[in-house]
Write a protein that holds these residues in place. Structure first.
Motif, PDB file in Angstrom:
ATOM      1  N   PRO A  50      49.490  47.567  34.792  1.00 24.58           N
ATOM      2  CA  PRO A  50      50.540  47.128  33.875  1.00 24.58           C
ATOM      3  C   PRO A  50      51.712  46.395  34.528  1.00 24.58           C
ATOM      4  N   ASP A  51      52.009  46.696  35.773  1.00 25.03           N
ATOM      5  CA  ASP A  51      53.226  46.165  36.392  1.00 25.03           C
ATOM      6  C   ASP A  51      52.946  45.323  37.634  1.00 25.03           C
ATOM      7  N   THR A  52      51.723  44.873  37.805  1.00 26.19           N
ATOM      8  CA  THR A  52      51.351  44.068  38.966  1.00 26.19           C
ATOM      9  C   THR A  52      50.967  42.660  38.510  1.00 26.19           C
ATOM     10  N   PRO A  53      51.649  41.634  38.998  1.00 24.51           N
ATOM     11  CA  PRO A  53      51.254  40.262  38.640  1.00 24.51           C
ATOM     12  C   PRO A  53      49.849  39.960  39.162  1.00 24.51           C
ATOM     13  N   TYR A  54      49.060  39.273  38.350  1.00 22.63           N
ATOM     14  CA  TYR A  54      47.700  38.943  38.786  1.00 22.63           C
ATOM     15  C   TYR A  54      47.230  37.630  38.175  1.00 22.63           C
ATOM     16  N   ILE A  55      46.308  37.004  38.895  1.00 25.50           N
ATOM     17  CA  ILE A  55      45.523  35.875  38.395  1.00 25.50           C
ATOM     18  C   ILE A  55      44.077  36.233  38.697  1.00 25.50           C
ATOM     19  N   VAL A  56      43.282  36.404  37.652  1.00 24.71           N
ATOM     20  CA  VAL A  56      41.917  36.912  37.786  1.00 24.71           C
ATOM     21  C   VAL A  56      40.942  35.964  37.102  1.00 24.71           C
ATOM     22  N   ALA A  57      39.804  35.719  37.756  1.00 28.99           N
ATOM     23  CA  ALA A  57      38.719  34.941  37.147  1.00 28.99           C
ATOM     24  C   ALA A  57      37.711  35.914  36.563  1.00 28.99           C
ATOM     25  N   ARG A  58      37.761  36.087  35.257  1.00 26.03           N
ATOM     26  CA  ARG A  58      36.852  37.025  34.608  1.00 26.03           C
ATOM     27  C   ARG A  58      35.401  36.571  34.774  1.00 26.03           C
ATOM     28  N   GLY A  59      34.505  37.555  34.881  1.00 28.09           N
ATOM     29  CA  GLY A  59      33.095  37.240  35.015  1.00 28.09           C
ATOM     30  C   GLY A  59      32.636  37.226  36.460  1.00 28.09           C
ATOM     31  N   ARG A  60      31.493  36.607  36.697  1.00 19.78           N
ATOM     32  CA  ARG A  60      30.875  36.627  38.020  1.00 19.78           C
ATOM     33  C   ARG A  60      31.341  35.515  38.936  1.00 19.78           C
ATOM     34  N   LYS A  61      31.933  34.482  38.373  1.00 21.98           N
ATOM     35  CA  LYS A  61      32.279  33.318  39.184  1.00 21.98           C
ATOM     36  C   LYS A  61      33.559  33.522  39.981  1.00 21.98           C
TER      37      LYS A  61
END
Length: 219
Positions: free
Chosen positions: A191-202
């Motif tokens: 909830p309180d951690t900035p993130y950039i995530v590529a959902r899925g397998r790629k």
């Protein structure tokens, strides 16, 4: 069939590539958030994969928080030497930052062998010892760029939930099949951690570096 090559000066190839990306996104009806747009476009530029326009997930103000950390001299910890090599260290160092990868360190190998875990897991523990609560570099913002090892993301999730580490930003884009999707979904629950995530397998180390560079090129 006659093949006609586009005449583009070497210095203009990247700009021309981004023009093509922008045009094709427009043709697809994709309207990108202005803050996220440079990151998404650079991932597409790196991979020629337009699915990143849909699969990249940003926490609230993730780009803003990443830029803030870089301006404050953030260190970037990667999970592979490839990711480390891809980060524009010249730009990072001008901001007072540093890129690091602990995967080949002898102490990481020893911990992994002793604990029966992956080197990626052990490398995150080493990073937590430096940048986590009570560590000698606790006051230095730390960005984690994970492009290969889902075990690194899982360990980051554990370290954050245990209160031992507070990353300035997590870039979670490992590629593959075993626990890749699950590890990314764990990061999305923080909830309180900035993130950039590529959902899925790629994903991949090149994508992790591309995201770092997209932020660095904004400063």
């Amino acid at each position: 069939m006659k093949i006609e090559l586009e005449q583009v000066l070497p210095s203009q190839i990247e700009a021309r590539s981004f023009e093509i990306i922008g045009r094709e996104l427009e043709q697809m009806g994709k309207v990108l958030d202005p803050e996220q747009e440079p990151v998404i476009k650079r991932c597409i530029h790196t991979t020629a994969d337009f699915e990143y326009a849909d699969s990249l997930v940003f926490s609230d103000r993730a780009v803003e928080q990443g830029l803030k950390a870089l301006k404050a001299g953030a260190h970037i910890v990667t999970d592979t030497r490839m990711g480390f090599s891809g980060v524009n260290k010249g730009r990072l160092e001008k901001l007072g930052g540093e890129a690091l990868c602990f995967m080949a360190d002898p102490d990481v190998a020893e911990i992994a062998a002793r604990e029966g875990c992956t080197r990626a897991t052990a490398s995150m523990d080493k990073a937590a010892g430096l940048y986590g609560t009570g560590g000698p570099r606790e006051r230095i913002p730390c960005i984690f760029a994970v492009g290969n090892a889902p075990t690194a993301l899982v360990r980051l999730y554990e370290l954050v939930t245990e209160g031992r580490l507070k990353p300035a930003l997590i870039i979670g884009v490992p590629v593959g099949f075993v626990n890749v999707v699950q590890s990314k979904e764990l990061i999305l629950t923080l909830p309180d951690t900035p993130y950039i995530v590529a959902r899925g397998r790629k994903g991949g180390s090149n994508v992790a570096a591309a995201i770092c560079n997209a932020l660095l090129y904004r400063i």
